[in-house]
Design a protein around this motif. Sequence first.
Motif, PDB file in Angstrom:
ATOM      1  N   ILE A  85      22.117 -25.018  11.184  1.00 35.14           N
ATOM      2  CA  ILE A  85      21.313 -26.243  11.089  1.00 35.14           C
ATOM      3  C   ILE A  85      21.159 -26.891  12.460  1.00 35.14           C
ATOM      4  O   ILE A  85      20.055 -27.306  12.853  1.00 35.14           O
ATOM      5  CB  ILE A  85      21.962 -27.217  10.090  1.00 35.14           C
ATOM      6  N   VAL A  86      22.253 -26.979  13.222  1.00 33.34           N
ATOM      7  CA  VAL A  86      22.190 -27.602  14.551  1.00 33.34           C
ATOM      8  C   VAL A  86      21.254 -26.819  15.475  1.00 33.34           C
ATOM      9  O   VAL A  86      20.413 -27.400  16.180  1.00 33.34           O
ATOM     10  CB  VAL A  86      23.605 -27.693  15.158  1.00 33.34           C
ATOM     11  N   VAL A  87      21.362 -25.492  15.464  1.00 32.86           N
ATOM     12  CA  VAL A  87      20.521 -24.673  16.339  1.00 32.86           C
ATOM     13  C   VAL A  87      19.058 -24.784  15.937  1.00 32.86           C
ATOM     14  O   VAL A  87      18.163 -24.904  16.798  1.00 32.86           O
ATOM     15  CB  VAL A  87      20.994 -23.208  16.308  1.00 32.86           C
ATOM     16  N   LEU A  88      18.772 -24.747  14.641  1.00 36.74           N
ATOM     17  CA  LEU A  88      17.381 -24.856  14.189  1.00 36.74           C
ATOM     18  C   LEU A  88      16.793 -26.223  14.525  1.00 36.74           C
ATOM     19  O   LEU A  88      15.609 -26.323  14.901  1.00 36.74           O
ATOM     20  CB  LEU A  88      17.310 -24.591  12.681  1.00 36.74           C
ATOM     21  N   LEU A  89      17.588 -27.278  14.393  1.00 31.90           N
ATOM     22  CA  LEU A  89      17.106 -28.605  14.790  1.00 31.90           C
ATOM     23  C   LEU A  89      16.827 -28.657  16.284  1.00 31.90           C
ATOM     24  O   LEU A  89      15.829 -29.262  16.721  1.00 31.90           O
ATOM     25  CB  LEU A  89      18.138 -29.671  14.412  1.00 31.90           C
ATOM     26  N   ALA A  90      17.688 -28.017  17.089  1.00 35.36           N
ATOM     27  CA  ALA A  90      17.464 -27.992  18.538  1.00 35.36           C
ATOM     28  C   ALA A  90      16.189 -27.237  18.885  1.00 35.36           C
ATOM     29  O   ALA A  90      15.416 -27.661  19.759  1.00 35.36           O
ATOM     30  CB  ALA A  90      18.674 -27.352  19.231  1.00 35.36           C
ATOM     31  N   VAL A  91      15.928 -26.128  18.222  1.00 34.83           N
ATOM     32  CA  VAL A  91      14.699 -25.367  18.468  1.00 34.83           C
ATOM     33  C   VAL A  91      13.475 -26.189  18.059  1.00 34.83           C
ATOM     34  O   VAL A  91      12.464 -26.232  18.785  1.00 34.83           O
ATOM     35  CB  VAL A  91      14.736 -24.029  17.703  1.00 34.83           C
ATOM     36  N   GLY A  92      13.558 -26.849  16.904  1.00 33.64           N
ATOM     37  CA  GLY A  92      12.439 -27.687  16.478  1.00 33.64           C
ATOM     38  C   GLY A  92      12.169 -28.825  17.446  1.00 33.64           C
ATOM     39  O   GLY A  92      11.006 -29.123  17.759  1.00 33.64           O
ATOM     40  N   TYR A  93      13.232 -29.476  17.929  1.00 29.90           N
ATOM     41  CA  TYR A  93      13.061 -30.553  18.906  1.00 29.90           C
ATOM     42  C   TYR A  93      12.426 -30.027  20.191  1.00 29.90           C
ATOM     43  O   TYR A  93      11.532 -30.659  20.770  1.00 29.90           O
ATOM     44  CB  TYR A  93      14.409 -31.192  19.210  1.00 29.90           C
ATOM     45  N   ALA A  94      12.897 -28.847  20.642  1.00 26.32           N
ATOM     46  CA  ALA A  94      12.345 -28.274  21.873  1.00 26.32           C
ATOM     47  C   ALA A  94      10.868 -27.945  21.723  1.00 26.32           C
ATOM     48  O   ALA A  94      10.072 -28.157  22.653  1.00 26.32           O
ATOM     49  CB  ALA A  94      13.135 -27.016  22.251  1.00 26.32           C
ATOM     50  N   LEU A  95      10.450 -27.457  20.564  1.00 29.03           N
ATOM     51  CA  LEU A  95       9.040 -27.119  20.356  1.00 29.03           C
ATOM     52  C   LEU A  95       8.154 -28.358  20.305  1.00 29.03           C
ATOM     53  O   LEU A  95       7.003 -28.332  20.765  1.00 29.03           O
ATOM     54  CB  LEU A  95       8.878 -26.318  19.066  1.00 29.03           C
ATOM     55  N   LEU A  96       8.681 -29.447  19.761  1.00 25.85           N
ATOM     56  CA  LEU A  96       7.864 -30.638  19.550  1.00 25.85           C
ATOM     57  C   LEU A  96       7.922 -31.630  20.705  1.00 25.85           C
ATOM     58  O   LEU A  96       6.934 -32.317  20.982  1.00 25.85           O
ATOM     59  CB  LEU A  96       8.298 -31.348  18.262  1.00 25.85           C
TER      60      LEU A  96
ATOM     61  N   ALA B 224      16.790 -15.793  12.621  1.00 23.50           N
ATOM     62  CA  ALA B 224      16.088 -14.607  13.112  1.00 23.50           C
ATOM     63  C   ALA B 224      14.589 -14.701  12.890  1.00 23.50           C
ATOM     64  O   ALA B 224      13.792 -14.298  13.755  1.00 23.50           O
ATOM     65  CB  ALA B 224      16.639 -13.355  12.431  1.00 23.50           C
ATOM     66  N   SER B 225      14.163 -15.232  11.753  1.00 20.05           N
ATOM     67  CA  SER B 225      12.733 -15.251  11.436  1.00 20.05           C
ATOM     68  C   SER B 225      11.956 -16.226  12.313  1.00 20.05           C
ATOM     69  O   SER B 225      10.778 -15.996  12.598  1.00 20.05           O
ATOM     70  CB  SER B 225      12.524 -15.586   9.955  1.00 20.05           C
ATOM     71  N   VAL B 226      12.600 -17.315  12.757  1.00 21.81           N
ATOM     72  CA  VAL B 226      11.912 -18.247  13.666  1.00 21.81           C
ATOM     73  C   VAL B 226      11.545 -17.541  14.964  1.00 21.81           C
ATOM     74  O   VAL B 226      10.420 -17.675  15.474  1.00 21.81           O
ATOM     75  CB  VAL B 226      12.802 -19.482  13.925  1.00 21.81           C
ATOM     76  N   GLY B 227      12.480 -16.769  15.520  1.00 17.49           N
ATOM     77  CA  GLY B 227      12.182 -16.012  16.731  1.00 17.49           C
ATOM     78  C   GLY B 227      11.111 -14.971  16.514  1.00 17.49           C
ATOM     79  O   GLY B 227      10.221 -14.775  17.356  1.00 17.49           O
TER      80      GLY B 227
END
Length: 439
Positions: free
Chosen positions: A296-307, A167-170
């Motif tokens: 963990i999988v979702v957060l890694l996917a968001v990080g990959y998408a941002l970078l 939630a905090s990432v969003g």
Amino acid sequence: MKSRHVVRERSVHRGVAGLILTLLLAPLLALISSGPAHAVDTLCLPGPDKACIAGTIRTEDGPLADVKLTVTDEAGTVTEVTTGETGKWNVQVDKEGPYVVKIDEASLPKDLDVVKDNVTVKAKFGATMPALLTVRTASYSDSTSKFDQLLQSTVNGLRLGLLLALASVGLSLIYGTTGLSNFAHAEQVTLGGMLGYLLINVHGLNIWLGGLLVVILCAFSGYFQDRVLWQPLRRRGLGLTQMIIVTIGLSLALQYVYQYLVGAGTVRVVQDNPSVREFGSVTITNQSLVAMAISIVVLLAVGYALLRTRVGRATRAVSDNPALASASGIDTDKVIRLVWTVAMGLAGLSGLLYALVVNGVKWDSGLQILLLLFAAVTLGGLGTAFGALIGALIIGLVVEVSPVVGMPGDFKYATALLILILLLLVRPQGLLGKPQRVG
């Protein structure tokens, strides 16, 4: 020759009939020869006019099967229940109020000490209330060390931190692209838990299909909010202070909508009686492990998408300098709408997992969650998604570990906010935030 052929044909038919009869009787024979059967675990689902009382009878050596218990209501009506092979039991009741749960000591194995053989539980519609009964072996000694307690609390803190991070990432991405502190963001977390309860428990959807629908519906609510509310307000040139007030009003409105639709009780997404795994001195449910893995999988996917993706680079460009990003050809409105959509989907997933493995959610859970979300975002650095991730993990660990080191349980949230204040006195921009010149 003809009679010999008939005899051979009859013998073949008898052989086939005997084989079929053996196959049909095999399960019955196996059941008869398998010895006494144990009670099996059953599922109890609470509803609008149903409540559940559940628990597990076990010692430090393992679960206890075939233990009898009685559940007595205020009128004196007694319901009997027997534990399954995993020591679990549950009872569904159709009245709210206190129930006395008592162990039938005659059904316990020998050499056991019953520390607490009865407990009073207050049943509530739409909720499963635990009944904690303590049974120990005669040789039991409470030798749980501080290190073991710290290890268990650390695992619980990581679980809470991962759920807060979704939630905090969003929330951090919304602040980075729009400059808006969204006080209604925690209500999206509550919405995820409420939708999960309605789709999975009330309407009986599969938990994976129901979870996917929850994320889609929450993401659509983010798209709808920006399309109908936030984009028109931005185009009208409304200041951030006025927009923050709008988010506060939206937060209050959503809270009372939840109370009207679901009621004032706490709801949990309960699909079955969770199985427990033990890793040394750490005990954790399978549902918690799955929830942590999904996070963990979702957060890694968001990080990959941002970078690594073009959309991610555009999002970071809008976050760094919206005017320059717009001048370079980036459609800032589309980027902001995508951020709102993704952020609300992540918040909905966080709420679903929170309602599944932590304490459930109720209509005003957003008030408690909101403070932790803002603490995580501010601690990590306003507007930085990776800072929000680190901040959420720190907040989760502090909340769960602080009672082990002597802080009263009622003050564990205050401990997290105190650490936030102390850090900001030393580093005002947060852990990963960039220092900005004022004036």
